[in-house]
Design a protein around this motif. Structure first.
Motif, PDB file in Angstrom:
ATOM      1  N   LEU A 396       0.827  -1.214   0.000  1.00 37.33           N
ATOM      2  CA  LEU A 396       0.000   0.000   0.000  1.00 37.33           C
ATOM      3  C   LEU A 396       0.858   1.259   0.000  1.00 37.33           C
ATOM      4  N   ASN A 397       1.973   1.237   0.740  1.00 37.59           N
ATOM      5  CA  ASN A 397       2.879   2.386   0.734  1.00 37.59           C
ATOM      6  C   ASN A 397       3.395   2.653  -0.668  1.00 37.59           C
ATOM      7  N   TYR A 398       3.786   1.606  -1.351  1.00 40.95           N
ATOM      8  CA  TYR A 398       4.317   1.761  -2.709  1.00 40.95           C
ATOM      9  C   TYR A 398       3.257   2.342  -3.654  1.00 40.95           C
ATOM     10  N   VAL A 399       2.050   1.769  -3.576  1.00 46.12           N
ATOM     11  CA  VAL A 399       0.972   2.205  -4.478  1.00 46.12           C
ATOM     12  C   VAL A 399       0.523   3.626  -4.162  1.00 46.12           C
ATOM     13  N   PHE A 400       0.296   3.905  -2.887  1.00 38.61           N
ATOM     14  CA  PHE A 400      -0.259   5.212  -2.501  1.00 38.61           C
ATOM     15  C   PHE A 400       0.750   6.350  -2.639  1.00 38.61           C
ATOM     16  N   THR A 401       2.048   6.076  -2.411  1.00 40.31           N
ATOM     17  CA  THR A 401       3.049   7.140  -2.579  1.00 40.31           C
ATOM     18  C   THR A 401       3.222   7.504  -4.049  1.00 40.31           C
ATOM     19  N   LEU A 402       3.048   6.517  -4.943  1.00 38.75           N
ATOM     20  CA  LEU A 402       3.067   6.830  -6.374  1.00 38.75           C
ATOM     21  C   LEU A 402       1.876   7.690  -6.761  1.00 38.75           C
ATOM     22  N   TRP A 403       0.783   7.519  -6.022  1.00 40.19           N
ATOM     23  CA  TRP A 403      -0.480   8.209  -6.317  1.00 40.19           C
ATOM     24  C   TRP A 403      -0.494   9.632  -5.761  1.00 40.19           C
ATOM     25  N   ILE A 404      -0.254   9.796  -4.443  1.00 40.13           N
ATOM     26  CA  ILE A 404      -0.374  11.122  -3.820  1.00 40.13           C
ATOM     27  C   ILE A 404       0.880  11.550  -3.048  1.00 40.13           C
ATOM     28  N   GLY A 405       2.030  10.967  -3.376  1.00 38.21           N
ATOM     29  CA  GLY A 405       3.262  11.376  -2.709  1.00 38.21           C
ATOM     30  C   GLY A 405       3.343  10.874  -1.274  1.00 38.21           C
ATOM     31  N   TYR A 406       4.043  11.635  -0.410  1.00 36.24           N
ATOM     32  CA  TYR A 406       4.272  11.155   0.961  1.00 36.24           C
ATOM     33  C   TYR A 406       2.998  11.092   1.796  1.00 36.24           C
ATOM     34  N   LYS A 407       1.925  11.748   1.359  1.00 36.32           N
ATOM     35  CA  LYS A 407       0.652  11.635   2.086  1.00 36.32           C
ATOM     36  C   LYS A 407       0.062  10.225   1.952  1.00 36.32           C
ATOM     37  N   GLY A 408       0.547   9.485   0.992  1.00 36.32           N
ATOM     38  CA  GLY A 408       0.105   8.108   0.836  1.00 36.32           C
ATOM     39  C   GLY A 408       0.609   7.198   1.942  1.00 36.32           C
ATOM     40  N   ILE A 409       1.653   7.633   2.663  1.00 38.22           N
ATOM     41  CA  ILE A 409       2.208   6.814   3.755  1.00 38.22           C
ATOM     42  C   ILE A 409       1.205   6.655   4.901  1.00 38.22           C
ATOM     43  N   PRO A 410       0.640   7.747   5.447  1.00 37.95           N
ATOM     44  CA  PRO A 410      -0.374   7.570   6.487  1.00 37.95           C
ATOM     45  C   PRO A 410      -1.660   6.934   5.978  1.00 37.95           C
ATOM     46  N   LEU A 411      -2.012   7.196   4.713  1.00 36.43           N
ATOM     47  CA  LEU A 411      -3.206   6.566   4.146  1.00 36.43           C
ATOM     48  C   LEU A 411      -3.023   5.050   4.095  1.00 36.43           C
ATOM     49  N   ALA A 412      -1.826   4.604   3.749  1.00 36.29           N
ATOM     50  CA  ALA A 412      -1.532   3.169   3.717  1.00 36.29           C
ATOM     51  C   ALA A 412      -1.688   2.565   5.113  1.00 36.29           C
ATOM     52  N   SER A 413      -1.264   3.291   6.135  1.00 36.70           N
ATOM     53  CA  SER A 413      -1.391   2.809   7.517  1.00 36.70           C
ATOM     54  C   SER A 413      -2.850   2.630   7.910  1.00 36.70           C
ATOM     55  N   SER A 414      -3.694   3.573   7.520  1.00 38.97           N
ATOM     56  CA  SER A 414      -5.115   3.510   7.873  1.00 38.97           C
ATOM     57  C   SER A 414      -5.818   2.351   7.177  1.00 38.97           C
ATOM     58  N   VAL A 415      -5.534   2.174   5.885  1.00 36.80           N
ATOM     59  CA  VAL A 415      -6.166   1.079   5.133  1.00 36.80           C
ATOM     60  C   VAL A 415      -5.672  -0.266   5.654  1.00 36.80           C
ATOM     61  N   MET A 416      -4.358  -0.361   5.920  1.00 32.51           N
ATOM     62  CA  MET A 416      -3.798  -1.597   6.472  1.00 32.51           C
ATOM     63  C   MET A 416      -4.430  -1.922   7.820  1.00 32.51           C
ATOM     64  N   ALA A 417      -4.616  -0.898   8.669  1.00 29.79           N
ATOM     65  CA  ALA A 417      -5.202  -1.111   9.989  1.00 29.79           C
ATOM     66  C   ALA A 417      -6.609  -1.675   9.898  1.00 29.79           C
ATOM     67  N   LEU A 418      -7.373  -1.202   8.916  1.00 28.71           N
ATOM     68  CA  LEU A 418      -8.737  -1.705   8.721  1.00 28.71           C
ATOM     69  C   LEU A 418      -8.724  -3.216   8.466  1.00 28.71           C
ATOM     70  N   PHE A 419      -7.881  -3.658   7.538  1.00 26.47           N
ATOM     71  CA  PHE A 419      -7.833  -5.081   7.203  1.00 26.47           C
ATOM     72  C   PHE A 419      -7.228  -5.905   8.339  1.00 26.47           C
ATOM     73  N   TYR A 420      -6.180  -5.386   8.971  1.00 23.42           N
ATOM     74  CA  TYR A 420      -5.494  -6.106  10.053  1.00 23.42           C
ATOM     75  C   TYR A 420      -6.402  -6.312  11.252  1.00 23.42           C
ATOM     76  N   VAL A 421      -6.991  -5.222  11.738  1.00 22.91           N
ATOM     77  CA  VAL A 421      -7.851  -5.292  12.920  1.00 22.91           C
ATOM     78  C   VAL A 421      -9.125  -6.073  12.610  1.00 22.91           C
ATOM     79  N   GLY A 422      -9.678  -5.865  11.417  1.00 26.46           N
ATOM     80  CA  GLY A 422     -10.872  -6.604  11.030  1.00 26.46           C
ATOM     81  C   GLY A 422     -10.631  -8.110  11.003  1.00 26.46           C
ATOM     82  N   THR A 423      -9.493  -8.508  10.464  1.00 19.52           N
ATOM     83  CA  THR A 423      -9.148  -9.935  10.422  1.00 19.52           C
ATOM     84  C   THR A 423      -8.972 -10.504  11.827  1.00 19.52           C
ATOM     85  N   CYS A 424      -8.259  -9.766  12.684  1.00 24.17           N
ATOM     86  CA  CYS A 424      -8.063 -10.223  14.072  1.00 24.17           C
ATOM     87  C   CYS A 424      -9.399 -10.350  14.801  1.00 24.17           C
TER      88      CYS A 424
END
Length: 514
Positions: A396-424
């Motif tokens: 997600l970091n790779y994809v989102f940073t290509l899309w919106i620059g360094y703001k994609g880093i926190p966005l990747a964290s939020s999306v990852m957290a959704l899937f991680y916590v939801g799975t747990c």
């Protein structure tokens, strides 16, 4: 149910002291960031220190938070069997040995892993990062001993003592910078941290040695140490997942212009402030209760404790995050914009912070779910899910940073957290045979409605009082927001609020609310 929810009789004073100590700890953490911002701004020096802190802090969290999550249920279980002091002593012995190995390995490897992780740093930044890492790894020996004693304090409901010892470390770090930043630069922060860990250890030893709560002179019982390690290592590695993901974030940030590492770290620390206070507080208080319920094989009590923890967490954290987001530029300016930290850095930090919204919300709820896993001694399940989260975060970091620059880093964290916590969460529900999702879902819906209505009032108030200075404006908005949210929550008859109020009221909670 009285055993779980009558916190006034069991944990009332301890909980209040812990909350107070936690607030002081997190405020001192903000002061530390303010000091770093004042002296080093968003320069390569700040980037180097913050980046260098990531790997040692991963080990620190592995030892401290991991130890609490593993030792609290383990110590309580051994206490029930009248061998608490022997067990604590063996865990202490084993942790000292592990800490020495990790400390030596970290100091020797720093010169190799820093250039690999941060190849885009200039030579001066790399040198600073290497020596900061060496100093911080030197403190790991003392961190390990501190970790066992802090976990012991939590297991006997002395939560505030654990927080006070951590405050000592943060204050020492701040003093190191204030007194020696001009002379030693970023090294003053690392040196202050090292000294703080030593002072913190002496503080704890003064409290525990006279009470003889552990037998440390006894020979190593390798079988018991191995048995505990089988529980502790997966739990500790699970805790390190968050720090590994932060390392991933910093690596991606290091490829952008100078200052981005600083924006990422300050924004993350600020947005996660509600989780750091309320999330950790609620999770820590509930942990011994559900651990005791599990030790007594009361599965119904255990599940209801988790359910109440989830709804109380959502009740407090969601409006806190929303209020923080609505005031983000004002808060960043008030806290950091001075000295070497300018208005451009304020705006960049604020923009990054907005994208961390999902991360703090989901990981706050995860504080309750993972306590359930640790109580059941199923920490390895979270570890396996955590590996998936790390891989997903990299993608997600790779994809989102290509899309919106360094703001994609926190966005990747939020999306990852959704899937991680939801799975747990889904794994946990299956593991315990289901929970009352209707109750939890209804409470979540009511809290969401109350938060949205509060947000509308806050936005209107912000426009009305916008001409005032930042500090006055923030105080007024916070008061209006809190009062509005409380009134709406009462009108909506949110049961989580009733439970929370009864925990700190003179009356005992006599009836289960679902």
């Amino acid at each position: 149910m009285k055993e779980v929810f009558n916190l006034k009789s069991k944990l009332g004073l301890a909980s209040i002291l812990f909350l107070f100590a936690t607030i002081i700890l997190k405020m001192s953490g903000l002061v530390r960031d303010m000091v770093i911002a004042y002296y080093f701004g968003d320069s390569y020096i700040a980037d180097a220190y913050l980046a260098a802190f990531i790997i040692p802090n991963m080990i620190i969290l592995f030892l401290t938070t991991g130890m609490k999550n593993a030792l609290v249920p383990s110590y309580i279980q051994n206490l029930e069997e009248n061998r608490g002091s022997e067990h604590l002593g063996q865990v202490f012995n084993g942790t000292v040995l592990i800490s020495i190995i990790l400390s030596i390995a970290g100091t020797l490897l720093a010169r190799f892993y820093i250039p690999i992780l941060y190849p885009e740093f200039n030579p001066h930044a790399k040198e600073i990062a290497i020596w900061v890492s060496v100093i911080l790894f030197s403190s790991i020996i003392f961190v390990g001993m501190n970790a066992v004693l802090e976990a012991f304090f939590d297991s006997v409901n002395k939560f505030s003592l654990s927080m006070v010892s951590q405050i000592i470390v943060v204050v020492s770090t701040i003093l190191g910078a204030v007194l020696f930043a001009d002379e030693f630069g970023a090294y003053s922060l690392a040196g202050g941290y090292l000294i703080g860990t030593v002072i913190s250890l002496f503080f704890k030893l003064v409290l525990v040695i006279p009470k003889k709560v552990m037998k440390v002179r006894k020979n190593f019982d390798w079988l018991e140490i191995k048995k505990f390690s089988i529980i502790f290592v997966p739990v500790g590695l699970t805790v390190a997942v968050g720090q590994i993901n932060l390392t991933v974030d910093n690596i991606f940030a290091s490829y952008f212009e100078e200052g981005v590492v600083t924006y990422i770290n300050y924004a993350k620390n600020l947005v996660h402030f509600p989780q750091a206070i309320f999330g950790v507080t609620i999770g820590t208080i509930i942990f011994p209760i559900i651990s005791k319920a599990h030790a007594k094989n009361d599965n119904d009590l255990f599940k209801k404790g988790v359910e109440k923890g989830l709804v109380m967490m959502f009740l407090i954290v969601l409006p806190s995050i929303m209020g923080l987001m609505l005031l983000m530029p004002n808060i960043v300016e008030m806290l950091y914009q001075r000295g070497a930290f300018g208005s451009a850095a304020t705006m960049s930090t604020s923009e990054v912070a907005y994208f961390y919204f999902g991360s703090v919300l989901f990981f706050s709820l995860h504080n309750i779910v993972n306590k359930g896993f640790y109580t059941l001694k199923k920490g390895h399940l979270i570890m396996l899910t955590g590996i998936f989260a790390i891989i997903l975060n990299i993608i997600l970091n790779y994809v989102f940073t290509l899309w919106i620059g360094y703001k994609g880093i926190p966005l990747a964290s939020s999306v990852m957290a959704l899937f991680y916590v939801g799975t747990c969460f889904l794994i946990f529900i299956k593991l315990v045979g289901g929970i009352n999702l209707k109750f939890v879902g209804t409470e979540f819906l009511k809290v969401t409605i109350a938060t949205l209505l509060m947000s509308a009032v806050v936005l209107w108030s912000k426009q009305l009082f916008g001409v005032m200075g930042n500090t006055v404006l923030i105080i007024i908005i916070v008061v209006i927001g809190c009062v509005t949210y409380f009134v709406i929550a009462v009108l909506l008859r949110i049961k989580a609020l009733t439970v929370l109020l009864n925990r700190f009221s003179p009356k005992k909670f006599k009836k289960n609310s679902h």
